[in-house]
Design a protein around this motif. Structure first.
Motif, PDB file in Angstrom:
ATOM      1  N   ALA A  29     -18.942  48.435  14.782  1.00 17.17           N
ATOM      2  CA  ALA A  29     -18.940  48.420  13.316  1.00 17.17           C
ATOM      3  C   ALA A  29     -17.619  47.871  12.780  1.00 17.17           C
ATOM      4  CB  ALA A  29     -19.188  49.826  12.778  1.00 17.17           C
ATOM      5  N   TYR A  30     -16.504  48.280  13.392  1.00 17.08           N
ATOM      6  CA  TYR A  30     -15.198  47.763  12.991  1.00 17.08           C
ATOM      7  C   TYR A  30     -15.127  46.247  13.182  1.00 17.08           C
ATOM      8  CZ  TYR A  30     -12.534  52.076  12.179  1.00 17.08           C
ATOM      9  OH  TYR A  30     -12.029  53.230  11.645  1.00 17.08           O
ATOM     10  N   PHE A  31     -15.631  45.792  14.317  1.00 18.29           N
ATOM     11  CA  PHE A  31     -15.608  44.352  14.592  1.00 18.29           C
ATOM     12  C   PHE A  31     -16.395  43.579  13.539  1.00 18.29           C
ATOM     13  CE2 PHE A  31     -17.740  40.647  16.444  1.00 18.29           C
ATOM     14  CZ  PHE A  31     -16.642  39.893  16.828  1.00 18.29           C
ATOM     15  N   ILE A  32     -17.560  44.098  13.164  1.00 20.54           N
ATOM     16  CA  ILE A  32     -18.385  43.421  12.159  1.00 20.54           C
ATOM     17  C   ILE A  32     -17.680  43.420  10.805  1.00 20.54           C
ATOM     18  CG2 ILE A  32     -20.583  43.468  10.917  1.00 20.54           C
ATOM     19  CD1 ILE A  32     -21.810  44.751  13.440  1.00 20.54           C
ATOM     20  N   ARG A  35     -15.040  40.784  11.012  1.00 25.65           N
ATOM     21  CA  ARG A  35     -15.673  39.458  10.991  1.00 25.65           C
ATOM     22  C   ARG A  35     -16.148  39.103   9.592  1.00 25.65           C
ATOM     23  NH1 ARG A  35     -21.578  39.116  13.158  1.00 25.65           N
ATOM     24  NH2 ARG A  35     -21.763  40.042  11.080  1.00 25.65           N
ATOM     25  N   ASN A  36     -16.766  40.063   8.900  1.00 29.40           N
ATOM     26  CA  ASN A  36     -17.243  39.810   7.540  1.00 29.40           C
ATOM     27  C   ASN A  36     -16.099  39.561   6.568  1.00 29.40           C
ATOM     28  OD1 ASN A  36     -19.876  40.065   8.369  1.00 29.40           O
ATOM     29  ND2 ASN A  36     -20.136  42.157   7.617  1.00 29.40           N
ATOM     30  N   ALA A  37     -14.977  40.263   6.791  1.00 31.20           N
ATOM     31  CA  ALA A  37     -13.814  40.035   5.928  1.00 31.20           C
ATOM     32  C   ALA A  37     -13.302  38.608   6.082  1.00 31.20           C
ATOM     33  CB  ALA A  37     -12.706  41.037   6.266  1.00 31.20           C
ATOM     34  N   PHE A  80      -6.449  51.893  16.841  1.00 31.28           N
ATOM     35  CA  PHE A  80      -5.433  51.789  15.792  1.00 31.28           C
ATOM     36  C   PHE A  80      -5.169  50.333  15.424  1.00 31.28           C
ATOM     37  CE2 PHE A  80      -0.911  50.871  15.013  1.00 31.28           C
ATOM     38  CZ  PHE A  80      -0.774  51.475  13.766  1.00 31.28           C
ATOM     39  N   PHE A  81      -5.069  49.463  16.428  1.00 32.65           N
ATOM     40  CA  PHE A  81      -4.771  48.062  16.134  1.00 32.65           C
ATOM     41  C   PHE A  81      -5.967  47.347  15.505  1.00 32.65           C
ATOM     42  CE2 PHE A  81      -1.320  48.937  19.163  1.00 32.65           C
ATOM     43  CZ  PHE A  81      -0.251  48.507  18.381  1.00 32.65           C
ATOM     44  N   MET A  82      -7.170  47.819  15.770  1.00 28.93           N
ATOM     45  CA  MET A  82      -8.322  47.302  15.025  1.00 28.93           C
ATOM     46  C   MET A  82      -8.207  47.695  13.556  1.00 28.93           C
ATOM     47  SD  MET A  82     -11.651  47.734  17.505  1.00 28.93           S
ATOM     48  CE  MET A  82     -12.674  46.756  16.401  1.00 28.93           C
ATOM     49  N   ASP A  83      -7.723  48.922  13.314  1.00 26.46           N
ATOM     50  CA  ASP A  83      -7.528  49.361  11.941  1.00 26.46           C
ATOM     51  C   ASP A  83      -6.398  48.609  11.258  1.00 26.46           C
ATOM     52  OD1 ASP A  83      -8.962  51.011  10.267  1.00 26.46           O
ATOM     53  OD2 ASP A  83      -8.547  52.802  11.442  1.00 26.46           O
ATOM     54  N   VAL A  84      -5.425  48.151  12.029  1.00 24.97           N
ATOM     55  CA  VAL A  84      -4.368  47.312  11.452  1.00 24.97           C
ATOM     56  C   VAL A  84      -4.988  46.046  10.869  1.00 24.97           C
ATOM     57  CG1 VAL A  84      -2.361  45.869  11.984  1.00 24.97           C
ATOM     58  CG2 VAL A  84      -2.503  48.201  12.897  1.00 24.97           C
ATOM     59  N   ALA A  85      -5.925  45.449  11.602  1.00 23.31           N
ATOM     60  CA  ALA A  85      -6.615  44.254  11.113  1.00 23.31           C
ATOM     61  C   ALA A  85      -7.412  44.558   9.859  1.00 23.31           C
ATOM     62  CB  ALA A  85      -7.521  43.680  12.197  1.00 23.31           C
ATOM     63  N   ILE A  86      -8.126  45.690   9.861  1.00 19.04           N
ATOM     64  CA  ILE A  86      -8.893  46.081   8.682  1.00 19.04           C
ATOM     65  C   ILE A  86      -7.961  46.320   7.497  1.00 19.04           C
ATOM     66  CG2 ILE A  86     -10.289  47.958   7.689  1.00 19.04           C
ATOM     67  CD1 ILE A  86     -11.736  48.146  10.354  1.00 19.04           C
ATOM     68  N   SER A  87      -6.811  46.944   7.756  1.00 14.73           N
ATOM     69  CA  SER A  87      -5.852  47.197   6.688  1.00 14.73           C
ATOM     70  C   SER A  87      -5.306  45.894   6.121  1.00 14.73           C
ATOM     71  CB  SER A  87      -4.699  48.063   7.207  1.00 14.73           C
ATOM     72  OG  SER A  87      -5.176  49.316   7.633  1.00 14.73           O
ATOM     73  N   TYR A  88      -5.074  44.930   6.987  1.00 12.73           N
ATOM     74  CA  TYR A  88      -4.576  43.626   6.529  1.00 12.73           C
ATOM     75  C   TYR A  88      -5.567  42.983   5.559  1.00 12.73           C
ATOM     76  CZ  TYR A  88      -3.712  38.596   6.632  1.00 12.73           C
ATOM     77  OH  TYR A  88      -3.514  37.288   6.274  1.00 12.73           O
TER      78      TYR A  88
END
Length: 219
Positions: A29-32, A35-37, A80-88
């Motif tokens: 779900a995080y990856f999607i 990707r959508n962002a 955590f680093f996936m969340d860094v990408a989401i936060s960006y």
């Protein structure tokens, strides 16, 4: 004290299996979402949830230590680093979730303040004995908030929201497997079980909202 990669003394293989399945599905779900962002230049995850999520993952990846074993400890660091990408991408596009730009140039400082506040909340929640030794209670508290915000954004058709069925279903099954883990490992933790029930209902509501939205866009 010897550190094991997976703690099979406290957790059964079945419990570990459900927890791993839930974690993998949430990672998808995080990856999607990421990707959508990139593809649509919009952020699906509510920005208030992003702040609490990255704070929780930072706390449990670097300040606290899960009793699940080293495999999960390193998994938290990857998460955590996936969340860094989401936060960006939230910093770039998250303000569009609001119909009115309430914060203006203060949007990023506002998010940062929330993250800084949440970190000691999670730290002391565990060290003062209010959480489980893998952060389940605090994780589900913020998951209730996150699931509510997904529903809220979808109900008001926020301009920055991309309601994708894939994210809705992956997070539903991710939480469902983790809920089964909770009932297996914490059969007497009724407060925690009630939190999982709230998330289950909210996730179903969100799936219905996204499905209806997809049908409306086809007409």
């Amino acid at each position: 004290m010897e550190h094991h990669w997976i703690n099979l003394q406290v957790y059964s293989p079945l419990e570990i299996g459900f927890l791993l399945a839930g974690t993998v599905l949430w990672n998808v779900a995080y990856f999607i979402i990421i990707r959508n962002a990139i593809r649509f230049k919009k952020m699906e995850m509510p920005f208030l949830a992003v702040c609490s999520n990255i704070a929780w993952e930072f706390s449990w990846a670097f300040l606290l230590h899960t009793d699940l074993g080293e495999l999960f400890q390193w998994g938290l660091r990857v998460w955590f680093f996936m969340d860094v990408a989401i936060s960006y991408f939230t910093v770039r596009y998250g303000a569009s979730q609001m119909k009115t730009d309430l914060f203006g140039k203060m949007f990023v400082p506002f998010m940062l303040i929330l993250v800084i506040w949440w970190i000691p909340v999670f730290y002391f929640f565990e060290t003062e004995g209010l959480d489980t030794k893998m952060g389940t209670t605090s994780a589900y508290l913020i998951t209730v908030v996150m699931a509510s915000l997904f529903v809220f954004n979808a109900s008001r058709k926020a301009p920055g929201l991309i309601g994708t069925k894939s994210v809705a279903w992956f997070k539903f099954f991710g939480n469902l497997f983790m809920t089964i883990f909770v009932f297996l490992h914490h059969p007497d933790s009724h407060f925690l079980q009630l939190l999982t029930f709230a998330v289950f209902v909210l996730n179903i509501i969100y799936i219905l909202q996204v499905s209806r939205g997809a049908k409306a866009n086809q007409h």
